[in-house]
Motif scaffolding. Structure first.
Motif, PDB file in Angstrom:
ATOM      1  N   SER A 269      40.406 152.635 101.311  1.00 49.09           N
ATOM      2  CA  SER A 269      40.388 154.038 100.899  1.00 49.09           C
ATOM      3  C   SER A 269      41.169 154.922 101.871  1.00 49.09           C
ATOM      4  O   SER A 269      40.868 154.984 103.060  1.00 49.09           O
ATOM      5  CB  SER A 269      38.930 154.534 100.830  1.00 49.09           C
ATOM      6  N   SER A 270      42.157 155.613 101.351  1.00 44.45           N
ATOM      7  CA  SER A 270      42.951 156.516 102.203  1.00 44.45           C
ATOM      8  C   SER A 270      42.071 157.586 102.822  1.00 44.45           C
ATOM      9  O   SER A 270      42.299 158.012 103.959  1.00 44.45           O
ATOM     10  CB  SER A 270      44.061 157.181 101.389  1.00 44.45           C
ATOM     11  N   LEU A 271      41.054 158.032 102.068  1.00 44.71           N
ATOM     12  CA  LEU A 271      40.179 159.080 102.593  1.00 44.71           C
ATOM     13  C   LEU A 271      39.287 158.543 103.713  1.00 44.71           C
ATOM     14  O   LEU A 271      39.044 159.229 104.706  1.00 44.71           O
ATOM     15  CB  LEU A 271      39.338 159.683 101.467  1.00 44.71           C
TER      16      LEU A 271
ATOM     17  N   ASP B 270      47.809 148.700 103.841  1.00 43.39           N
ATOM     18  CA  ASP B 270      48.146 149.778 102.914  1.00 43.39           C
ATOM     19  C   ASP B 270      47.971 149.388 101.465  1.00 43.39           C
ATOM     20  O   ASP B 270      48.424 150.091 100.572  1.00 43.39           O
ATOM     21  CB  ASP B 270      49.570 150.266 103.171  1.00 43.39           C
ATOM     22  N   GLY B 271      47.341 148.255 101.225  1.00 43.29           N
ATOM     23  CA  GLY B 271      47.063 147.873  99.850  1.00 43.29           C
ATOM     24  C   GLY B 271      48.255 147.308  99.112  1.00 43.29           C
ATOM     25  O   GLY B 271      48.153 146.960  97.944  1.00 43.29           O
TER      26      GLY B 271
ATOM     27  N   ASN C 149      32.597 156.984  88.714  1.00 42.27           N
ATOM     28  CA  ASN C 149      31.989 156.629  89.998  1.00 42.27           C
ATOM     29  C   ASN C 149      30.475 156.539  89.803  1.00 42.27           C
ATOM     30  O   ASN C 149      29.860 157.422  89.215  1.00 42.27           O
ATOM     31  CB  ASN C 149      32.327 157.676  91.062  1.00 42.27           C
TER      32      ASN C 149
ATOM     33  N   THR D  63      41.702 158.068 106.795  1.00 40.39           N
ATOM     34  CA  THR D  63      42.056 159.299 107.510  1.00 40.39           C
ATOM     35  C   THR D  63      40.841 159.865 108.237  1.00 40.39           C
ATOM     36  O   THR D  63      40.976 160.419 109.328  1.00 40.39           O
ATOM     37  CB  THR D  63      42.639 160.369 106.553  1.00 40.39           C
TER      38      THR D  63
ATOM     39  N   LEU E  69      44.542 155.471 108.966  1.00 40.85           N
ATOM     40  CA  LEU E  69      45.780 155.983 108.367  1.00 40.85           C
ATOM     41  C   LEU E  69      46.211 157.196 109.191  1.00 40.85           C
ATOM     42  O   LEU E  69      45.483 158.184 109.273  1.00 40.85           O
ATOM     43  CB  LEU E  69      45.542 156.385 106.908  1.00 40.85           C
TER      44      LEU E  69
ATOM     45  N   ARG F 176      32.794 159.882 101.817  1.00 43.09           N
ATOM     46  CA  ARG F 176      33.967 159.126 101.380  1.00 43.09           C
ATOM     47  C   ARG F 176      33.671 157.631 101.277  1.00 43.09           C
ATOM     48  O   ARG F 176      34.236 156.940 100.440  1.00 43.09           O
ATOM     49  CB  ARG F 176      35.110 159.343 102.364  1.00 43.09           C
TER      50      ARG F 176
ATOM     51  N   ALA G 209      31.560 157.180  98.141  1.00 43.52           N
ATOM     52  CA  ALA G 209      32.407 157.354  96.953  1.00 43.52           C
ATOM     53  C   ALA G 209      33.238 156.100  96.709  1.00 43.52           C
ATOM     54  O   ALA G 209      33.443 155.681  95.564  1.00 43.52           O
ATOM     55  CB  ALA G 209      33.304 158.587  97.105  1.00 43.52           C
ATOM     56  N   ALA G 210      33.712 155.469  97.786  1.00 43.95           N
ATOM     57  CA  ALA G 210      34.487 154.224  97.638  1.00 43.95           C
ATOM     58  C   ALA G 210      33.589 153.094  97.134  1.00 43.95           C
ATOM     59  O   ALA G 210      33.986 152.316  96.257  1.00 43.95           O
ATOM     60  CB  ALA G 210      35.137 153.849  98.963  1.00 43.95           C
TER      61      ALA G 210
ATOM     62  N   ASP H  35      41.205 157.692  95.364  1.00 36.30           N
ATOM     63  CA  ASP H  35      39.772 157.799  95.540  1.00 36.30           C
ATOM     64  C   ASP H  35      39.130 158.585  94.402  1.00 36.30           C
ATOM     65  O   ASP H  35      39.387 159.770  94.239  1.00 36.30           O
ATOM     66  CB  ASP H  35      39.467 158.455  96.900  1.00 36.30           C
TER      67      ASP H  35
END
Lengths: 409, 409
Positions: free
Chosen positions: A311-313, A230-231, B57, A316, A396, A327, A330-331, B232
């Motif tokens: 990345s949470s995105l 979870d960072g 980004n 998930t 997540l 996603r 993007a990360a 993000d």
């Protein structure tokens, strides 16, 4: 298993007590509310060459400093104490005094000098250790310590980890068979605040403390430091290695012909434990591996791998078995290292979804099937150089929220 | 509202069309699957002085570059086009061509030069814009544009935001009444990949582009750049400001006696929109504000505030109404800036839970009651200097996982 010219085998049912000279044990002293083990110990017949790595969180828990003091004294440890249920972090001078009292009690119980004892804790932050429970527990430890005590020890370091995490490998160095074993805890929490990664590695190889420390630093960078649940970096993270030397044979140094083989086996132990922690992450349903290839520096490869895995995105999307490569890209683009934005490939397992930064038509159903498995590989090729790095994490899930939104008490 | 010597008032029902010279509109052109608006525009009677800030980004969406080109040409914009439902990101040269074609169509529809048109997009990454829907939509836009079109515009920039986000303030500068208004979207996503923050600010004050740019940079740093929903960074984030100058009166420059008042009002608009985005974060049940005081540098204060607001463990604890300050302190300790670990105070609202880094006995029930509210303030005083910073975010809930684990299509 063969890694280059290095060869080692996994020892079935091996534990931290498999390397010659080590015994272990664990018991319930009252820190956990249920009758589960909450105090454990690894003991070596002789002072073991020792090395440690410690959390970089500035609010470092008291026992870490005390263990550092012990190792600094002579580069050795003979007794490694651990309690779960209380982190002894943010506890001020009293916390330091308590960690020292644990060390003194361990020294007395096992009949060794104080500087041969290391201590560590995992649990709730900001509560004083109930020494009225801990000290009598330490007194009772020696009676239960044995060569079969690896399981008791593993139980004692768990909080709400779903599975214990241990591994042992053996290999031949300079004609002598040596073992490297490890046990770890981490990432399974019912009581929040217990976000701690602890690792204990034992070996009977004949390695001096300074060389062990270098090896541990190097291996930690590519294993334990490459996992993210979870960072959130704990105040108590710590990995300690103890080398008894009791396998016999000549001293093993970086100049030895078999050093690379030993290092590969050691790295395998570290990686196995790191992945086991990630797979057992809070609420996790799968292990996620992110491999970055084609980077132009180790720093970039590692940072990008860790940004994607964190990345949470992305997490998930993996939970939802959604091949949502936007996603991932993007990360990659926000990780803080320059990438050539027209050159990036992204693969999910063996399914290419982006090539030279252009979307590839892929079979969405097959991708969803792949993402539903319990292991997901995300591979990003930057096509900028020949450096790579791998990070591990987990998805997540609702359970992550459930576990961590639950009230502490 | 009075901020120091600066005074301004919020205009009831104000929108981006309240400042003199602005009209707006929105319609459905077919990018969203349901009959909701997906194309919007803000139009100014005259070329407005303009400034923009864009995502960092590296995979920056095509329209951002095209808008930058437009503003670079003469520091002005007259028509600001936006579509939702498709991000036009990771779409290669075709994406750039499409963004330019949108700009050309906007110029033609509104009868202005191309460099007076800005374009922006929000939606799924990696799919080409269906120009067969977008271009006819742009042709239809002028007919629906009006001084009452602020609501239509707000509808057109939403994806699954639960509420539209707009604000208008007025103040007197140099004896003239001027307005500053803003609209924003962000953080509400049903179709993943739509993680985009867009902000549009209009004013009738007489400010030149270069001064607007400096003001926007400064205000963005302390408002839009201080919010986090999931850490993000989107490929499409962008804030644009357009100043018509039609309020009349003398030019407003940083040397003007009322510049600070204007800046305070402008910052209020930015902060209002930023907080509205955070409060409407995916799955959020509450707005969380983290204020760091007593830092020794702005960088440290901001980094620590953002680390705390971004911590998944802090966010789940807030969702669970758990006064779990150990997670707050752990986040402070890993933010990458030196803190004096014996000096930290932590307050939840007005409840002190840590003082000089020592746990304070507090009423857990009262703390839980406070955390159950829809606004939670976490205040960390570092006692190292006199610099402060504030960040905004939201809690991490089951709904966040549900929304983001859902399949794209």
């Amino acid at each position: 298993m063969t890694v280059g010219k290095a060869a080692f085998v996994v020892v079935p049912e091996g534990s931290v007590t498999t390397p010659a000279g080590f015994r272990a044990g664990g018991l319930h002293c009252g820190l956990k509310k249920t009758e589960r083990h909450d105090l454990g110990v690894i003991v070596c017949e002789v002072p073991a060459q020792a090395a440690g790595v410690y959390t970089l969180n500035q609010f470092q828990a008291a026992p870490l400093g005390v263990t550092k003091e012990s190792i600094a004294e002579g580069g050795t440890l003979q007794v490694m104490l651990v309690n779960s249920g209380n982190a002894n972090a943010c506890t001020g001078q009293q916390g330091v005094d308590d960690a020292r009292a644990m060390r003194a009690a361990g020294a007395k119980a096992f009949g060794v000098a104080e500087h041969l004892v290391g201590v560590t804790s995992t649990g709730v932050i900001g509560e004083l250790l109930p020494m009225g429970k801990v000290l009598p527990g330490i007194e009772r430890l020696p009676a239960g310590v044995s060569a079969d005590g690896g399981d008791d020890f593993c139980q004692a370091i768990l909080t709400t980890d779903l599975v214990k995490k241990e591994i042992c490998v053996s290999l031949t160095v300079g004609g002598t068979t040596v073992h490297i074993a490890g046990a770890a805890k981490g990432s399974g929490m019912i009581h929040p605040n217990m976000a701690t990664m602890l690792g204990f590695i034992t070996t009977d190889a004949n390695v001096a403390s300074a060389d062990l420390q270098k090896l541990l630093n190097e291996v930690t960078d590519s294993t334990f430091n490459m996992i993210t649940v979870d960072g959130d970096t704990s105040t108590n993270d710590m990995v300690v290695v103890m080398a008894s030397g009791l396998a016999g044979g000549e001293a093993l140094t970086p100049q030895h012909a078999d050093w690379e083989a030993f290092k590969a086996a050691f790295a395998f132990v570290g990686e196995h434990l790191a992945k086991a922690i990630a797979r057992d992450g809070e609420g996790a349903t799968k292990l996620v591996e992110v491999t970055i290839t084609g980077a132009d520096s180790k720093e970039a490869a590692r940072a990008i791998a860790k940004t994607v895995i964190g990345s949470s995105l992305v997490k998930t999307a993996v939970y939802g078995a959604d091949a949502n490569w936007g996603r991932i890209i993007a990360a990659v683009g926000r990780a803080g290292y320059k990438v050539e934005t027209e050159k990036v490939d992204v693969r999910l397992g063996d399914i290419t979804v982006l090539e030279q930064s252009r979307p590839v038509k892929f079979d969405e159903e097959r991708a969803a099937e792949y993402l539903k498995g319990d292991f997901v590989l995300i591979h990003v090729d930057l096509h900028m150089g020949d450096v790579s790095a791998t990070a591990w994490g987990c998805d997540l899930t609702y359970d992550y929220v459930r576990i961590n939104a639950a009230y502490r008490t």
